[in-house]
Scaffold this motif. Structure first.
Motif, PDB file in Angstrom:
ATOM      1  N   ILE A   1      14.605   4.410  -1.797  1.00 44.50           N
ATOM      2  CA  ILE A   1      13.800   5.617  -2.034  1.00 44.50           C
ATOM      3  C   ILE A   1      12.338   5.219  -1.854  1.00 44.50           C
ATOM      4  O   ILE A   1      11.892   4.217  -2.424  1.00 44.50           O
ATOM      5  CB  ILE A   1      14.022   6.174  -3.458  1.00 44.50           C
ATOM      6  N   VAL A   2      11.606   5.974  -1.050  1.00 45.55           N
ATOM      7  CA  VAL A   2      10.172   5.713  -0.882  1.00 45.55           C
ATOM      8  C   VAL A   2       9.403   6.927  -1.393  1.00 45.55           C
ATOM      9  O   VAL A   2       9.760   8.069  -1.111  1.00 45.55           O
ATOM     10  CB  VAL A   2       9.819   5.410   0.594  1.00 45.55           C
ATOM     11  N   ILE A   3       8.364   6.651  -2.189  1.00 46.09           N
ATOM     12  CA  ILE A   3       7.530   7.717  -2.758  1.00 46.09           C
ATOM     13  C   ILE A   3       6.208   7.763  -1.998  1.00 46.09           C
ATOM     14  O   ILE A   3       5.538   6.732  -1.861  1.00 46.09           O
ATOM     15  CB  ILE A   3       7.210   7.433  -4.254  1.00 46.09           C
ATOM     16  N   GLY A   4       5.826   8.947  -1.526  1.00 49.12           N
ATOM     17  CA  GLY A   4       4.566   9.077  -0.797  1.00 49.12           C
ATOM     18  C   GLY A   4       3.675  10.141  -1.409  1.00 49.12           C
ATOM     19  O   GLY A   4       3.954  10.661  -2.485  1.00 49.12           O
ATOM     20  N   GLY A   5       2.608  10.453  -0.696  1.00 46.37           N
ATOM     21  CA  GLY A   5       1.628  11.414  -1.209  1.00 46.37           C
ATOM     22  C   GLY A   5       0.462  10.657  -1.814  1.00 46.37           C
ATOM     23  O   GLY A   5       0.448   9.417  -1.830  1.00 46.37           O
ATOM     24  N   ALA A   6      -0.500  11.418  -2.321  1.00 49.11           N
ATOM     25  CA  ALA A   6      -1.733  10.815  -2.842  1.00 49.11           C
ATOM     26  C   ALA A   6      -1.452   9.783  -3.929  1.00 49.11           C
ATOM     27  O   ALA A   6      -2.223   8.847  -4.124  1.00 49.11           O
ATOM     28  CB  ALA A   6      -2.640  11.913  -3.386  1.00 49.11           C
ATOM     29  N   VAL A   7      -0.324   9.935  -4.633  1.00 52.18           N
ATOM     30  CA  VAL A   7      -0.041   9.040  -5.753  1.00 52.18           C
ATOM     31  C   VAL A   7       0.282   7.610  -5.319  1.00 52.18           C
ATOM     32  O   VAL A   7       0.262   6.703  -6.148  1.00 52.18           O
ATOM     33  CB  VAL A   7       1.135   9.548  -6.614  1.00 52.18           C
ATOM     34  N   SER A   8       0.594   7.415  -4.016  1.00 52.11           N
ATOM     35  CA  SER A   8       0.967   6.048  -3.601  1.00 52.11           C
ATOM     36  C   SER A   8      -0.131   5.045  -3.951  1.00 52.11           C
ATOM     37  O   SER A   8       0.151   3.880  -4.218  1.00 52.11           O
ATOM     38  CB  SER A   8       1.270   5.947  -2.111  1.00 52.11           C
ATOM     39  N   ALA A   9      -1.385   5.528  -3.971  1.00 53.78           N
ATOM     40  CA  ALA A   9      -2.504   4.638  -4.289  1.00 53.78           C
ATOM     41  C   ALA A   9      -2.384   4.060  -5.703  1.00 53.78           C
ATOM     42  O   ALA A   9      -2.935   3.004  -5.996  1.00 53.78           O
ATOM     43  CB  ALA A   9      -3.812   5.396  -4.145  1.00 53.78           C
ATOM     44  N   GLN A  10      -1.664   4.752  -6.588  1.00 57.84           N
ATOM     45  CA  GLN A  10      -1.538   4.275  -7.979  1.00 57.84           C
ATOM     46  C   GLN A  10      -0.561   3.104  -8.094  1.00 57.84           C
ATOM     47  O   GLN A  10      -0.526   2.417  -9.111  1.00 57.84           O
ATOM     48  CB  GLN A  10      -1.096   5.419  -8.901  1.00 57.84           C
ATOM     49  N   GLY A  11       0.248   2.894  -7.081  1.00 56.11           N
ATOM     50  CA  GLY A  11       1.137   1.724  -7.020  1.00 56.11           C
ATOM     51  C   GLY A  11       1.981   1.502  -8.258  1.00 56.11           C
ATOM     52  O   GLY A  11       2.652   2.421  -8.750  1.00 56.11           O
ATOM     53  N   ASP A  12       1.916   0.262  -8.777  1.00 53.02           N
ATOM     54  CA  ASP A  12       2.799  -0.150  -9.877  1.00 53.02           C
ATOM     55  C   ASP A  12       2.629   0.667 -11.150  1.00 53.02           C
ATOM     56  O   ASP A  12       3.534   0.729 -11.974  1.00 53.02           O
ATOM     57  CB  ASP A  12       2.574  -1.630 -10.205  1.00 53.02           C
ATOM     58  N   VAL A  13       1.443   1.261 -11.326  1.00 53.96           N
ATOM     59  CA  VAL A  13       1.207   2.078 -12.534  1.00 53.96           C
ATOM     60  C   VAL A  13       2.298   3.149 -12.635  1.00 53.96           C
ATOM     61  O   VAL A  13       2.778   3.475 -13.731  1.00 53.96           O
ATOM     62  CB  VAL A  13      -0.187   2.758 -12.457  1.00 53.96           C
ATOM     63  N   ILE A  14       2.700   3.680 -11.497  1.00 55.95           N
ATOM     64  CA  ILE A  14       3.753   4.689 -11.482  1.00 55.95           C
ATOM     65  C   ILE A  14       5.119   4.049 -11.244  1.00 55.95           C
ATOM     66  O   ILE A  14       6.109   4.385 -11.891  1.00 55.95           O
ATOM     67  CB  ILE A  14       3.472   5.724 -10.367  1.00 55.95           C
ATOM     68  N   LEU A  15       5.131   3.107 -10.310  1.00 59.81           N
ATOM     69  CA  LEU A  15       6.400   2.541  -9.843  1.00 59.81           C
ATOM     70  C   LEU A  15       7.182   1.823 -10.947  1.00 59.81           C
ATOM     71  O   LEU A  15       8.395   2.044 -11.101  1.00 59.81           O
ATOM     72  CB  LEU A  15       6.096   1.576  -8.695  1.00 59.81           C
ATOM     73  N   LEU A  16       6.517   0.985 -11.730  1.00 65.92           N
ATOM     74  CA  LEU A  16       7.249   0.170 -12.703  1.00 65.92           C
ATOM     75  C   LEU A  16       7.930   1.020 -13.784  1.00 65.92           C
ATOM     76  O   LEU A  16       9.131   0.855 -14.028  1.00 65.92           O
ATOM     77  CB  LEU A  16       6.338  -0.911 -13.309  1.00 65.92           C
ATOM     78  N   PRO A  17       7.204   1.969 -14.412  1.00 64.73           N
ATOM     79  CA  PRO A  17       7.914   2.810 -15.384  1.00 64.73           C
ATOM     80  C   PRO A  17       9.007   3.673 -14.760  1.00 64.73           C
ATOM     81  O   PRO A  17      10.025   3.956 -15.387  1.00 64.73           O
ATOM     82  CB  PRO A  17       6.814   3.694 -15.990  1.00 64.73           C
ATOM     83  N   LEU A  18       8.799   4.055 -13.493  1.00 71.02           N
ATOM     84  CA  LEU A  18       9.790   4.863 -12.781  1.00 71.02           C
ATOM     85  C   LEU A  18      11.090   4.074 -12.583  1.00 71.02           C
ATOM     86  O   LEU A  18      12.199   4.567 -12.849  1.00 71.02           O
ATOM     87  CB  LEU A  18       9.193   5.261 -11.432  1.00 71.02           C
ATOM     88  N   ILE A  19      10.949   2.832 -12.161  1.00 69.58           N
ATOM     89  CA  ILE A  19      12.119   1.966 -11.950  1.00 69.58           C
ATOM     90  C   ILE A  19      12.818   1.718 -13.288  1.00 69.58           C
ATOM     91  O   ILE A  19      14.039   1.765 -13.398  1.00 69.58           O
ATOM     92  CB  ILE A  19      11.687   0.629 -11.284  1.00 69.58           C
ATOM     93  N   ASP A  20      12.003   1.491 -14.309  1.00 61.87           N
ATOM     94  CA  ASP A  20      12.530   1.256 -15.654  1.00 61.87           C
ATOM     95  C   ASP A  20      13.381   2.442 -16.120  1.00 61.87           C
ATOM     96  O   ASP A  20      14.494   2.277 -16.628  1.00 61.87           O
ATOM     97  CB  ASP A  20      11.318   1.090 -16.582  1.00 61.87           C
TER      98      ASP A  20
END
Ligand SMILES: [Zn+2]
Length: 307
Positions: free
Chosen positions: A250-269
């Motif tokens: 799954i790849v997440i795009g849009g303006a939020v991609s710039a936030q990187g791990d701030v979003i990605l890590l809790p999302l994966i968790d």
């Protein structure tokens, strides 16, 4: 080489794309609104400019793909009504073939093009989902290496699954659609409702997505909570996607991609905790888009692979 055209409300972008998905040159022209003839001329001008800059002729181009912020008629190569641009019916294939010669022309909607672009730039796992979080939530589903279009071509409206029954009214006519909560617009709406919780917010500050993330990063507890609640709104839909499709990636795009791990890590968790049987079968690889704004051009250029 291929040409990819990405039509947006502000600009039309065209790029010359190589066989391996590299953009050799790209150009942009302002999008003429409420004038179909001017729109067609601008699209052609943009394509010609991109070819001139790459110093190549039409005989070196194998196909042209056009991504439109609207529904399309794929068989006939027609772009249907795009409200924000004001065109109703653009005969893109006929027009481009008449102007440039007998070259294959493919059309699709912009979200599908972006999904294809991300897919061809990823590991190309056969089952792939691209989710873009912007004004709304869009994206595309690729199954067995092909865009999944459904029986009528309208499949993949990821943002319009309901994650909050009876929630905010959506322009699709339902209430509580995922995009009303998990998009950037959803985040801003939530933060506006909960403005008082952000203690470091100035009285006259206009709430934007970036401002919310900035306040959260600076340690504003209210902003932190709003961001973490929003990530959960995103994660709920992502887990639904996992449970339905069990993609490889799954790849997440849009303006939020710039936030990187701030979003990605809790999302994966969250996905590890809540996806169906995640303990036994694991979860797909989830990552942020690495190509951002170019996905639409690359995907449009590669539409021939999906046809
Ligand atoms: Zn909706």
């Amino acid at each position: 080489m291929y040409i990819g055209v990405d039509i947006g409300g502000m600009s039309i972008k065209a790029g010359i794309v190589s066989e391996d998905g590299k953009i050799l040159t790209k150009c942009a022209v302002p999008t003429p609104c409420n004038d179909e003839d001017a729109f067609c001329r601008a699209m052609l001008e943009c394509i010609k400019k991109a070819m001139d800059e790459a110093n190549i002729g039409i005989d070196e181009i194998k196909s042209i793909g056009v991504g439109s912020p609207s529904a399309v008629e794929r068989e006939e190569g027609i772009l249907l009504e795009a409200e924000n641009i004001g065109y109703k019916r653009i005969y893109a294939r006929d027009f481009l073939q008449k102007s440039l010669g007998d070259i294959p022309v493919f059309v699709d909607n912009d979200a599908n093009c972006a999904a294809l672009g991300e897919y061809y730039k990823s590991k190309k796992s056969p089952h792939f989902i691209f989710i873009t979080l912007g004004t709304g939530i869009g994206g595309g589903v690729i199954l067995d290496g092909k865009l999944f279009l459904g029986s009528n071509g309208a499949a993949g409206e990821l943002g319009h699954i309901v994650t909050r029954a009876g929630g905010r009214e959506c322009n699709c006519g339902r209430r509580g659609c995922w995009e009303k909560y998990g998009s950037m617009t959803g985040l801003i709406e939530t933060a506006t409702e909960r403005r008082d919780e952000m203690k470091s917010l100035g009285k006259n500050d206009e709430i934007t997505g970036k401002l919310i993330f900035d306040l959260s990063e600076k340690g504003d507890d209210g902003a932190k909570k709003i961001v973490s609640d929003w990530i959960e709104e995103v994660a709920i839909g992502v887990v639904d996607m996992i449970n339905i499709f069990q993609p490889d990636e799954i790849v997440i795009g849009g303006a939020v991609s710039a936030q990187g791990d701030v979003i990605l890590l809790p999302l994966i968790d969250y996905a590890k905790k809540h996806a169906f049987c995640a303990d036994e079968i694991g979860i797909p690889e989830i990552s942020m888009s690495k190509i951002g704004g170019d996905a639409g051009i690359i995907g449009a250029a590669f539409l021939h692979k999906n046809n």
